[in-house]
Write an enzyme that holds these catalytic residues in place. Structure first.
Site, PDB file in Angstrom:
ATOM      1  N   LYS A 266     -14.593   8.298  -3.562  1.00 31.46           N
ATOM      2  CA  LYS A 266     -15.845   8.598  -2.845  1.00 31.46           C
ATOM      3  C   LYS A 266     -16.400   9.952  -3.285  1.00 31.46           C
ATOM      4  CE  LYS A 266     -13.892   5.834   0.784  1.00 31.46           C
ATOM      5  NZ  LYS A 266     -12.946   5.835   1.914  1.00 31.46           N
TER       6      LYS A 266
ATOM      7  N   THR B 262      -8.529   6.527  -1.858  1.00 29.53           N
ATOM      8  CA  THR B 262      -9.886   6.015  -2.054  1.00 29.53           C
ATOM      9  C   THR B 262     -10.894   7.130  -1.776  1.00 29.53           C
ATOM     10  OG1 THR B 262      -9.698   5.143   0.192  1.00 29.53           O
ATOM     11  CG2 THR B 262      -9.487   3.570  -1.609  1.00 29.53           C
TER      12      THR B 262
ATOM     13  N   HIS C 169       0.803  -1.232   0.000  1.00 22.89           N
ATOM     14  CA  HIS C 169       0.000   0.000   0.000  1.00 22.89           C
ATOM     15  C   HIS C 169       0.830   1.274   0.000  1.00 22.89           C
ATOM     16  CE1 HIS C 169      -3.950  -1.916   0.836  1.00 22.89           C
ATOM     17  NE2 HIS C 169      -3.202  -2.822   1.428  1.00 22.89           N
TER      18      HIS C 169
ATOM     19  N   LYS D 161       0.842  14.499   1.230  1.00 24.11           N
ATOM     20  CA  LYS D 161      -0.521  14.799   0.787  1.00 24.11           C
ATOM     21  C   LYS D 161      -0.703  16.302   0.532  1.00 24.11           C
ATOM     22  CE  LYS D 161      -2.435  10.781   3.274  1.00 24.11           C
ATOM     23  NZ  LYS D 161      -3.114   9.941   2.281  1.00 24.11           N
TER      24      LYS D 161
ATOM     25  N   LYS E 246      -8.247  13.958   4.847  1.00 23.82           N
ATOM     26  CA  LYS E 246      -7.432  12.738   4.843  1.00 23.82           C
ATOM     27  C   LYS E 246      -6.393  12.903   5.938  1.00 23.82           C
ATOM     28  CE  LYS E 246      -6.409  13.726   0.432  1.00 23.82           C
ATOM     29  NZ  LYS E 246      -6.513  12.598  -0.442  1.00 23.82           N
ATOM     30  N   ARG E 247      -5.604  11.851   6.209  1.00 19.11           N
ATOM     31  CA  ARG E 247      -4.535  11.995   7.182  1.00 19.11           C
ATOM     32  C   ARG E 247      -3.662  13.204   6.819  1.00 19.11           C
ATOM     33  NH1 ARG E 247      -3.952   7.814  11.248  1.00 19.11           N
ATOM     34  NH2 ARG E 247      -2.026   8.902  11.799  1.00 19.11           N
TER      35      ARG E 247
HETATM   36  C1  26Y Z   1       3.916   0.059   9.519  1.00 14.20           C
HETATM   37  C2  26Y Z   1       2.869   0.959  10.079  1.00 14.20           C
HETATM   38  C3  26Y Z   1       3.432   2.206  10.691  1.00 14.20           C
HETATM   39  C4  26Y Z   1       1.856   1.350   9.064  1.00 14.20           C
HETATM   40  C5  26Y Z   1       0.541   1.411   9.474  1.00 14.20           C
HETATM   41  C6  26Y Z   1      -0.446   1.780   8.596  1.00 14.20           C
HETATM   42  C7  26Y Z   1       2.175   1.648   7.759  1.00 14.20           C
HETATM   43  C8  26Y Z   1       1.180   2.008   6.873  1.00 14.20           C
HETATM   44  C9  26Y Z   1      -0.140   2.083   7.290  1.00 14.20           C
HETATM   45  C10 26Y Z   1      -1.230   2.483   6.412  1.00 14.20           C
HETATM   46  C11 26Y Z   1      -1.076   2.774   5.155  1.00 14.20           C
HETATM   47  C12 26Y Z   1      -2.185   3.243   4.337  1.00 14.20           C
HETATM   48  O1  26Y Z   1      -3.266   3.527   4.817  1.00 14.20           O
HETATM   49  N1  26Y Z   1      -1.968   3.326   3.037  1.00 14.20           N
HETATM   50  C13 26Y Z   1      -2.999   3.773   2.134  1.00 14.20           C
HETATM   51  O2  26Y Z   1      -3.653   2.626   1.637  1.00 14.20           O
HETATM   52  C14 26Y Z   1      -4.772   2.984   0.852  1.00 14.20           C
HETATM   53  C15 26Y Z   1      -5.488   1.699   0.479  1.00 14.20           C
HETATM   54  O3  26Y Z   1      -4.744   0.983  -0.446  1.00 14.20           O
HETATM   55  C16 26Y Z   1      -4.322   3.768  -0.355  1.00 14.20           C
HETATM   56  O4  26Y Z   1      -5.471   4.182  -1.052  1.00 14.20           O
HETATM   57  C17 26Y Z   1      -3.507   4.989   0.059  1.00 14.20           C
HETATM   58  O5  26Y Z   1      -2.989   5.627  -1.066  1.00 14.20           O
HETATM   59  C18 26Y Z   1      -2.392   4.554   0.979  1.00 14.20           C
HETATM   60  O6  26Y Z   1      -1.700   5.684   1.479  1.00 14.20           O
END
Ligand code: 26Y
Length: 816
Positions: free
Chosen positions: A664, A660, A361, A558, A552-553
């Site tokens: 939406k 995503t 991701h 971003k 968003k975050r």
């Molecule tokens: C390893 C830990 C710190 C960690 C925890 C959560 C690393 C990453 C994440 C979450 C990542 C995340 O939310 N990524 C997002 O995933 C979405 C679904 O695929 C994408 O649409 C988005 O672009 C991406 O930033």
């Protein structure tokens, strides 16, 4: 349903609600109180779903079918009540039943707390996929952790983010079904011991461990009006009796209780970072706890079907790893197969590779998970041995195929040597899986061409793409009832199951009468939001202004800061009376910053400070308003998105894997201003170039600029408006009480090289925003563009995405 029947069902629903208020909650049903009747309704709806759920689970066993295990450390399901009600097709009944008690369904729905078991996109995606698995009848389960505390509760105090505890289970959730009889023992620490088995072979066992129990807690995920209910199983940590007894025997009562509390900490809290893993021991404990429990459950089911050999395991089980967070699964399955089941290494490894697939991701280097060899070795000694053995065989193989390529061995190794020895979880996930996918075309291309290039060469065909999707049930039907009704009135309701039907709307894009109805719905949604903002913040906003949203975050990639620079630029133009095509706008920002990410927290403060200056300046009047909505969450998104005119998707190209939120918004008829990043590219492709506001450098430009020669200072010097905006920030215009407060933000742009290329994209962004305003001044044009956005979003249904996973990756078919 005929009238008498419906009366009957309303009456029986009313009886059930009152019965639950009295007999489940032990409350007096009179007079009807909102919180009690809300719960009464929850239990009554739950009753109606439980039968379908049992039936669905039974049907899996009866058909002995291959099942999917979607393993995710995060889920963001949003509120359940309305989702369940609509899945059962009983909205009218419910409205009527509670109305008869003098209550309002929409108000009752607001009683529900959001389960915040995720950080952002990745967790929400998992929940959209659960919804689609249920609706498409793909046999499977979601697996995760039942955190006592979800993502922190954000408040804004004096412009700053404050984090509060999200104690969402304080009042017990009617949706969480605790399964005290499904408990598994999970081991940690100890050591790996070699021994000789009866045939004289060297084997290993994991001994002297500490342990904790994992208790299953289930949440139902219903398909839309199809009688199919999928299970989401979340694990909760419970201390073991042994653990306590050991202390009791030593007469150490307090010690016993303390160790009990400590072991139960495993499922206590969600880690609130979404990009930088921090190598914290408790987080690795969470990951292994979740993985070990899930695999015991998978094996329990596998054995229940009486399989004689593990060779057919991959024909029964597909495991999807939602990013690397559950990647230790690969070592765990190897341990089970080799140590417990006594399979040969080769057989076990083949089974593993046929079972797992992995979704990446993110390409941000700081988000790629690694764990120190020291930590894994201490907590999971046998798994570390297994990881080393996987690596040894893998590198052996690479060495044979590419003799003399030490550089290649170094780049592919599971172990990174530069920063103390670290296990690279993405490498483990790649070599242990049969398929690796990115989440949008560009992202998948970057995985192959850059991040995992050597792996792609090594395993041609292993890397693929599945572009993300969103569920139209929650993100259109439920969030935007007015638009859903309008759509239904012209093209019927098939889009709920098959989103490609929305394309039939295109025929109405230029129809003045339909356009007018479309605008009325949008205006209505904007009024509802204005009321919500007034209630929440005490701030009045004008629904006649352009609603521009960046939600968003909060993260530098971003580029909320780029948006802020535009706001300041407009502000300066208004003040100097030089506004070309200015259309009155309301800017909405919402999003959480990771508690340790200081720059992101400072950006929140800046947004609020700019808001304060702009909103309080009489020269601005109604022309410009900035609001920051605290505590962004699924329910808030459901309120914001249907009221948006403009969706900000302005990440640095190549950095947002998919996004995503972008989908939406477009589904609900907002227009996008965006870069060629993530799924924006594919959205633009389907809605048409003319119906999308594009700006900014491409991913290849970004790559080139990062390779050298980019000079943000020169851009700053040569753009008067930009210079003015940045100078105002750095000299304390927005923070007169602490003039250098925002210096770190400006420093990151000017002194530290502007890694996210904010300055490089500023001029094009501001120019494209002017085009947005110009289009907005032509309601017929804008409305046409808006309708065409909605009409062309069929591709972005999570049903399409789930069917791609099912066909191409999991090799499972829908139940008939
Ligand atoms: C390893 C830990 C710190 C960690 C925890 C959560 C690393 C990453 C994440 C979450 C990542 C995340 O939310 N990524 C997002 O995933 C979405 C679904 O695929 C994408 O649409 C988005 O672009 C991406 O930033």
């Amino acid at each position: 349903m005929t009238a008498p029947e419906s009366n009957q069902s309303v009456e029986s629903l009313k009886d059930d609600i009152q019965r639950h208020v009295a007999l489940t909650l032990g409350s007096d049903p009179f007079p009807p109180r909102k919180e009690r009747y809300y719960l009464g309704l929850c239990y009554s709806v739950r009753d109606r779903l439980l039968g379908q759920w049992l039936e669905t689970q039974r049907s899996y066993y009866d058909s002995i079918t291959k099942r999917v295990y979607y393993m995710s450390l995060e889920f963001l399901p949003g509120r359940f009540l309305m989702n369940y009600i609509q899945a059962l097709g009983m909205e009218e009944e419910c409205r009527e039943a509670v109305r008869d008690f003098g209550l309002d369904l929409d108000e009752l729905l607001e009683e529900e707390w959001n389960p915040g078991l995720g950080n952002g996109g990745l967790g929400r995606l998992a929940s959209c996929y659960m919804d689609s698995m249920a609706t498409c009848k793909i046999p499977g389960y979601g697996y995760g952790i039942l955190y006592d505390y979800g993502i922190f509760y954000q408040t804004i105090v004096n412009g700053y983010q404050h984090e509060g505890c999200d104690n969402w289970l304080r009042q017990d959730s009617p949706w969480v079904l605790r399964r005290g009889h499904f408990m598994f023992l999970i081991n940690f620490y100890g050591r790996s011991e070699a021994y000789e088995d009866s045939a004289g072979h060297e084997r290993f066992r994991w001994v002297d461990t500490e342990s904790v129990m994992a208790m299953a807690c289930d949440i139902m995920v219903p398909g839309h009006q199809n009688g199919h209910v999928t299970n989401m199983r979340l694990w909760k940590a419970i201390s073991t009796r042994d653990f306590e007894l050991e202390h009791f025997n030593r007469g150490d009562y307090i010690g016993a209780v303390q160790s009990k509390v400590e072991s139960e900490n495993i499922s206590k809290v969600l880690y609130p970072n979404d990009t930088s893993p921090r190598g914290k021991e408790l987080r690795l404990r969470q990951q292994y706890f979740f993985v070990a429990a899930t695999f015991q459950d998978i094996l329990r089911r596998f054995r229940k079907n009486n399989y004689s050999s593990f060779d057919c395991f991959p024909d029964q089980v597909a495991v999807q790893l939602n990013d690397t967070h559950p990647a230790i699964s690969i070592a765990e399955l190897m341990r089970i197969l080799v140590d417990d089941e006594a399979l040969t290494w080769e057989t076990a490894w083949t089974i593993c590779q046929k079972t797992f697939s992995y979704t990446n991701h993110t390409v941000l280097p700081e988000a790629l998970e690694t764990w120190s060899v020291e930590l894994i070795g201490r907590m999971l000694p046998r798994h570390l041995q297994i990881i080393f053995e996987i690596n040894r065989r893998f590198l052996d193989d690479v060495g044979k195929r590419f003799p003399g390529r030490v550089d290649l061995l170094r780049s592919l190794s599971l172990i990174a040597e530069d920063d103390g020895k670290q296990v690279r979880m993405a490498h483990l996930a790649i070599i242990g899986s049969h398929t690796v996918n990115g989440v949008a075309e560009l992202h998948s291309k970057i995985l192959k061409a850059r991040l995992f290039k050597d792996f792609d060469n090594l395993y041609p065909g292993k890397f693929t793409n599945v572009t993300n999707g969103i569920t139209p049930r929650r993100w259109l039907m439920q969030a935007n009832p007015a638009l859903s009704e309008l759509i239904g009135s012209v093209i019927g309701n098939e889009w709920i199951h098959d989103l490609s039907h929305l394309s039939e709307l295109a025929a109405y894009a230029d129809d003045p009468e339909f356009q007018q109805r479309w605008q009325e719905v949008r205006k209505r949604n904007k009024k509802l939001l204005a009321r919500y903002v007034l209630r929440k913040l005490g701030v009045g906003i004008n629904p006649a202004t352009l609603f521009d949203m960046h939600i968003k975050r909060i993260h530098e990639y971003k580029r909320q800061i780029l948006n802020v620079l535009h706001v300041i630029t407009i502000y300066n133009r208004i003040r100097s009376g030089s506004v070309a095509h200015h259309v009155p706008r309301t800017l909405f920002f919402a999003g959480k910053a990771a508690p340790g990410y200081l720059q992101a927290k400072l950006i929140i403060k800046l947004i609020n400070a700019v808001g304060q200056a702009v909103n309080g300046d009489p020269a601005v009047g109604n022309e410009l308003r900035v609001v920051f909505l605290p505590n962004y969450c699924v329910s808030q998104a459901e309120k914001l998105i249907p009221a948006a005119d403009l969706s900000e998707q302005i990440s640095t190209a190549g950095m947002e894997a998919s996004g995503t939120g972008n989908m939406k918004f477009a589904l609900n008829g907002a227009l996008t201003i965006g870069t060629l990043d993530g799924a924006n590219i594919e959205i633009r492709e389907v809605v048409g170039e003319d119906n999308f506001f594009l700006f900014g450098h491409t991913e290849e430009d970004v790559h080139r600029l990062h390779s050298g020669g980019y000079d943000p200072v020169q851009i700053y010097e040569s753009n008067i408006e930009l210079k003015k905006a940045l100078d105002m920030i750095s000299t304390g215009f927005f923070s007169p009480e602490a003039p250098s407060l925002f210096r770190p933000i400006v420093d990151s742009l000017l002194a530290h090289g502007d890694y996210y290329l904010v300055l490089a994209d500023y001029a094009k962004y501001v120019a494209e925003q002017a085009r947005v305003s110009k289009c907005y001044e032509d309601p017929a044009l804008w409305t046409r563009m808006s309708i065409l956005n909605t009409a062309n979003m069929g591709k972005f249904s999570s049903d399409r995405a789930i069917m791609e996973y099912a066909r191409n990756i999991w090799k499972v078919s829908p139940l008939t």
